[in-house]
Scaffold this motif. Sequence first.
Motif, PDB file in Angstrom:
ATOM      1  N   TYR A   1      -1.502 -55.212  39.523  1.00 14.08           N
ATOM      2  CA  TYR A   1      -2.116 -54.246  39.088  1.00 14.08           C
ATOM      3  C   TYR A   1      -1.347 -53.709  37.909  1.00 14.08           C
ATOM      4  CZ  TYR A   1      -5.494 -54.576  42.947  1.00 14.08           C
ATOM      5  OH  TYR A   1      -6.178 -55.036  44.016  1.00 14.08           O
ATOM      6  N   SER A   2      -2.004 -52.692  37.023  1.00 13.94           N
ATOM      7  CA  SER A   2      -1.660 -52.143  35.818  1.00 13.94           C
ATOM      8  C   SER A   2      -0.495 -51.229  36.398  1.00 13.94           C
ATOM      9  CB  SER A   2      -2.714 -51.561  35.043  1.00 13.94           C
ATOM     10  OG  SER A   2      -3.091 -50.466  35.754  1.00 13.94           O
ATOM     11  N   SER A   3       0.494 -51.202  35.551  1.00  7.87           N
ATOM     12  CA  SER A   3       1.719 -50.181  35.996  1.00  7.87           C
ATOM     13  C   SER A   3       2.508 -50.479  37.029  1.00  7.87           C
ATOM     14  CB  SER A   3       1.250 -48.745  35.704  1.00  7.87           C
ATOM     15  OG  SER A   3       0.907 -48.502  34.486  1.00  7.87           O
ATOM     16  N   SER A   4       2.566 -51.760  37.529  1.00  8.50           N
ATOM     17  CA  SER A   4       3.008 -51.873  38.608  1.00  8.50           C
ATOM     18  C   SER A   4       4.361 -52.264  38.650  1.00  8.50           C
ATOM     19  CB  SER A   4       2.551 -53.282  39.438  1.00  8.50           C
ATOM     20  OG  SER A   4       2.670 -54.301  38.577  1.00  8.50           O
ATOM     21  N   GLY A   5       5.049 -52.179  37.350  1.00  7.49           N
ATOM     22  CA  GLY A   5       6.439 -52.383  37.093  1.00  7.49           C
ATOM     23  C   GLY A   5       6.638 -53.994  36.685  1.00  7.49           C
ATOM     24  N   LYS A   6       5.631 -54.747  36.830  1.00  2.84           N
ATOM     25  CA  LYS A   6       5.868 -56.219  36.699  1.00  2.84           C
ATOM     26  C   LYS A   6       6.297 -56.516  35.270  1.00  2.84           C
ATOM     27  CE  LYS A   6       0.895 -57.249  35.796  1.00  2.84           C
ATOM     28  NZ  LYS A   6       0.687 -55.814  35.223  1.00  2.84           N
ATOM     29  N   SER A   7       5.918 -55.905  34.305  1.00  9.37           N
ATOM     30  CA  SER A   7       6.152 -56.135  32.985  1.00  9.37           C
ATOM     31  C   SER A   7       8.038 -55.890  32.745  1.00  9.37           C
ATOM     32  CB  SER A   7       5.695 -55.392  31.872  1.00  9.37           C
ATOM     33  OG  SER A   7       4.229 -55.732  31.921  1.00  9.37           O
ATOM     34  N   THR A   8       8.312 -54.976  33.109  1.00  7.66           N
ATOM     35  CA  THR A   8       9.916 -54.648  33.288  1.00  7.66           C
ATOM     36  C   THR A   8      10.679 -55.646  33.761  1.00  7.66           C
ATOM     37  OG1 THR A   8       9.222 -52.250  33.494  1.00  7.66           O
ATOM     38  CG2 THR A   8      11.450 -52.832  33.680  1.00  7.66           C
ATOM     39  N   MET A   9      10.215 -56.264  34.901  1.00  8.15           N
ATOM     40  CA  MET A   9      10.661 -57.268  35.893  1.00  8.15           C
ATOM     41  C   MET A   9      10.743 -58.382  35.129  1.00  8.15           C
ATOM     42  SD  MET A   9       9.269 -56.534  39.729  1.00  8.15           S
ATOM     43  CE  MET A   9      10.017 -57.920  40.594  1.00  8.15           C
ATOM     44  N   ALA A  10       9.556 -58.850  34.605  1.00  9.40           N
ATOM     45  CA  ALA A  10       9.579 -60.086  33.919  1.00  9.40           C
ATOM     46  C   ALA A  10      10.468 -59.951  32.732  1.00  9.40           C
ATOM     47  CB  ALA A  10       7.736 -60.433  33.500  1.00  9.40           C
ATOM     48  N   ARG A  11      10.328 -59.006  31.907  1.00 14.64           N
ATOM     49  CA  ARG A  11      11.139 -59.087  30.728  1.00 14.64           C
ATOM     50  C   ARG A  11      12.479 -59.169  31.091  1.00 14.64           C
ATOM     51  NH1 ARG A  11      10.254 -53.834  28.857  1.00 14.64           N
ATOM     52  NH2 ARG A  11       8.322 -54.101  28.569  1.00 14.64           N
ATOM     53  N   GLU A  12      13.025 -58.439  32.053  1.00 18.52           N
ATOM     54  CA  GLU A  12      14.413 -58.457  32.411  1.00 18.52           C
ATOM     55  C   GLU A  12      14.923 -59.889  32.966  1.00 18.52           C
ATOM     56  OE1 GLU A  12      16.790 -56.530  31.811  1.00 18.52           O
ATOM     57  OE2 GLU A  12      18.395 -57.196  33.178  1.00 18.52           O
ATOM     58  N   LEU A  13      14.078 -60.532  33.855  1.00 13.09           N
ATOM     59  CA  LEU A  13      14.321 -61.691  34.245  1.00 13.09           C
ATOM     60  C   LEU A  13      14.395 -62.879  32.984  1.00 13.09           C
ATOM     61  CD1 LEU A  13      14.420 -64.027  36.619  1.00 13.09           C
ATOM     62  CD2 LEU A  13      12.061 -64.116  36.570  1.00 13.09           C
ATOM     63  N   ALA A  14      13.548 -62.779  31.987  1.00 18.92           N
ATOM     64  CA  ALA A  14      13.743 -63.577  30.930  1.00 18.92           C
ATOM     65  C   ALA A  14      14.859 -63.438  30.134  1.00 18.92           C
ATOM     66  CB  ALA A  14      12.345 -63.381  29.883  1.00 18.92           C
ATOM     67  N   ARG A  15      15.383 -62.045  30.045  1.00 11.86           N
ATOM     68  CA  ARG A  15      16.768 -61.886  29.254  1.00 11.86           C
ATOM     69  C   ARG A  15      17.677 -62.336  30.021  1.00 11.86           C
ATOM     70  NH1 ARG A  15      20.548 -58.559  28.762  1.00 11.86           N
ATOM     71  NH2 ARG A  15      20.430 -57.476  30.707  1.00 11.86           N
TER      72      ARG A  15
ATOM     73  N   VAL B   1      -6.104 -45.673  35.720  1.00 16.16           N
ATOM     74  CA  VAL B   1      -5.579 -46.662  36.536  1.00 16.16           C
ATOM     75  C   VAL B   1      -6.622 -47.260  37.452  1.00 16.16           C
ATOM     76  CG1 VAL B   1      -4.002 -47.029  38.244  1.00 16.16           C
ATOM     77  CG2 VAL B   1      -3.165 -46.061  36.217  1.00 16.16           C
ATOM     78  N   VAL B   2      -7.199 -46.365  38.221  1.00 17.00           N
ATOM     79  CA  VAL B   2      -8.171 -46.814  39.212  1.00 17.00           C
ATOM     80  C   VAL B   2      -9.401 -47.416  38.790  1.00 17.00           C
ATOM     81  CG1 VAL B   2      -9.770 -45.721  40.683  1.00 17.00           C
ATOM     82  CG2 VAL B   2      -7.396 -44.657  40.710  1.00 17.00           C
ATOM     83  N   GLU B   3      -9.686 -46.990  37.475  1.00 17.32           N
ATOM     84  CA  GLU B   3     -10.900 -47.378  36.882  1.00 17.32           C
ATOM     85  C   GLU B   3     -10.470 -49.031  36.183  1.00 17.32           C
ATOM     86  OE1 GLU B   3     -14.061 -47.165  36.686  1.00 17.32           O
ATOM     87  OE2 GLU B   3     -14.682 -48.024  34.946  1.00 17.32           O
ATOM     88  N   ARG B   4      -9.126 -49.195  35.900  1.00 16.22           N
ATOM     89  CA  ARG B   4      -8.871 -50.547  35.332  1.00 16.22           C
ATOM     90  C   ARG B   4      -8.891 -51.414  36.580  1.00 16.22           C
ATOM     91  NH1 ARG B   4      -4.002 -51.272  31.631  1.00 16.22           N
ATOM     92  NH2 ARG B   4      -3.555 -49.251  32.149  1.00 16.22           N
ATOM     93  N   ASP B   5      -8.109 -51.018  37.770  1.00 14.97           N
ATOM     94  CA  ASP B   5      -7.977 -51.779  38.891  1.00 14.97           C
ATOM     95  C   ASP B   5      -9.339 -52.394  39.243  1.00 14.97           C
ATOM     96  OD1 ASP B   5      -5.566 -51.026  39.089  1.00 14.97           O
ATOM     97  OD2 ASP B   5      -5.685 -50.070  40.837  1.00 14.97           O
ATOM     98  N   ARG B   6     -10.420 -51.441  39.340  1.00 12.20           N
ATOM     99  CA  ARG B   6     -12.010 -51.813  39.826  1.00 12.20           C
ATOM    100  C   ARG B   6     -12.364 -52.779  38.898  1.00 12.20           C
ATOM    101  NH1 ARG B   6     -16.957 -51.044  38.745  1.00 12.20           N
ATOM    102  NH2 ARG B   6     -16.456 -49.921  36.749  1.00 12.20           N
ATOM    103  N   ILE B   7     -12.083 -52.693  37.630  1.00 18.90           N
ATOM    104  CA  ILE B   7     -12.748 -53.737  36.572  1.00 18.90           C
ATOM    105  C   ILE B   7     -11.952 -54.899  36.861  1.00 18.90           C
ATOM    106  CG2 ILE B   7     -13.342 -54.246  34.183  1.00 18.90           C
ATOM    107  CD1 ILE B   7     -13.778 -51.289  33.657  1.00 18.90           C
ATOM    108  N   ASP B   8     -10.816 -54.961  36.736  1.00 19.26           N
ATOM    109  CA  ASP B   8      -9.818 -55.966  36.769  1.00 19.26           C
ATOM    110  C   ASP B   8     -10.306 -56.998  37.931  1.00 19.26           C
ATOM    111  OD1 ASP B   8      -8.771 -55.348  34.412  1.00 19.26           O
ATOM    112  OD2 ASP B   8      -7.061 -54.540  35.195  1.00 19.26           O
ATOM    113  N   SER B   9     -10.404 -56.189  39.188  1.00 24.01           N
ATOM    114  CA  SER B   9     -10.626 -56.959  40.346  1.00 24.01           C
ATOM    115  C   SER B   9     -11.941 -57.340  40.728  1.00 24.01           C
ATOM    116  CB  SER B   9      -9.748 -56.209  41.511  1.00 24.01           C
ATOM    117  OG  SER B   9     -10.319 -54.921  41.523  1.00 24.01           O
ATOM    118  N   THR B  10     -13.085 -56.935  40.103  1.00 25.51           N
ATOM    119  CA  THR B  10     -14.329 -57.096  40.393  1.00 25.51           C
ATOM    120  C   THR B  10     -15.053 -58.196  39.055  1.00 25.51           C
ATOM    121  OG1 THR B  10     -15.144 -55.041  39.377  1.00 25.51           O
ATOM    122  CG2 THR B  10     -14.607 -55.058  41.640  1.00 25.51           C
ATOM    123  N   ARG B  11     -14.243 -58.208  38.040  1.00 23.98           N
ATOM    124  CA  ARG B  11     -15.026 -59.186  37.097  1.00 23.98           C
ATOM    125  C   ARG B  11     -15.175 -60.634  37.509  1.00 23.98           C
ATOM    126  NH1 ARG B  11      -9.608 -58.976  33.979  1.00 23.98           N
ATOM    127  NH2 ARG B  11      -8.330 -60.731  34.929  1.00 23.98           N
TER     128      ARG B  11
END
Length: 237
Positions: A12-26, A183-193
């Motif tokens: 989901y959005s703002s789960s911290g995944k981008s920070t983890m992904a960026r650091e792993l790549a680095r 955040v809640v609205e994006r979760d809803r749209i992202d998981s029901t599209r």
Amino acid sequence: MDKKIIVALDGYSSSGKSTMARELARRTGYVYVDSGAMYRAVTLYALRHGLVTQDDAIRIPELIEALPSIDISFAPAGADGVQHTLLNGEDVEREIRDMRVSNLVSPVAVIPEVRARLTQLQKDFGKERGIVMDGRDIGTTVFPDAELKVFVGASAEERARRRYKELLDKGEKVSFEEVYANVVERDRIDSTREVSPLRKADDAIELDNGDMTPEQQMEWLLERFRERTEQSNTPAR
Ligand code: DC
């Protein structure tokens, strides 16, 4: 030389995944691609070209027609250590993080033609492997054959708290309630599209990072990365 793998981080959005992904790549010397930034860049394009009506509806046929003229690339990390998103060559890293874009990106991301175009670009980025990509459908649709798939989860409240702090740090004037609602609205749209909804791939490892420090998350991810790299270097008997 170690065989390079593909790492897919979804959640989901703002789960911290981008920070983890960026650091792993680095740390591994892999290429990092923030697929959400690509959906944001298309949204910014729509805003700038009058493809969003006054009541925030997307002019879908016009946007689909414009897709071939939307080019998205990434500039390598500069002094700030962050890779910047380029829209037709222009650095839009800051603008794509605005609330205006955040509020419109989910309806843009449901458009099948937008997804098809960005999915193709994302697959191209991964041709040589050696890539870490984060998003919503990376392990399910973009790289179903990724050697390492992680699905990152944390409560909506925890994620809104992180996002709120990020926006305040950037000097944006927003209320916590506004961020939480987004955040809640994006979760809803992202998981029901209909096309590529956010869901955990069957072979993804789930990580609930709600109570973990960034260092603990990184340690956990590096360990999984080592395991998978070793496995893919061991010839099958
Ligand atoms: O990760 P992010 O919050 O920057 O993503 C922005 C939006 O893009 C999010 O609402 C969902 C969409 N997205 C998507 O549909 N598929 C992806 N692979 C990445 C993001």
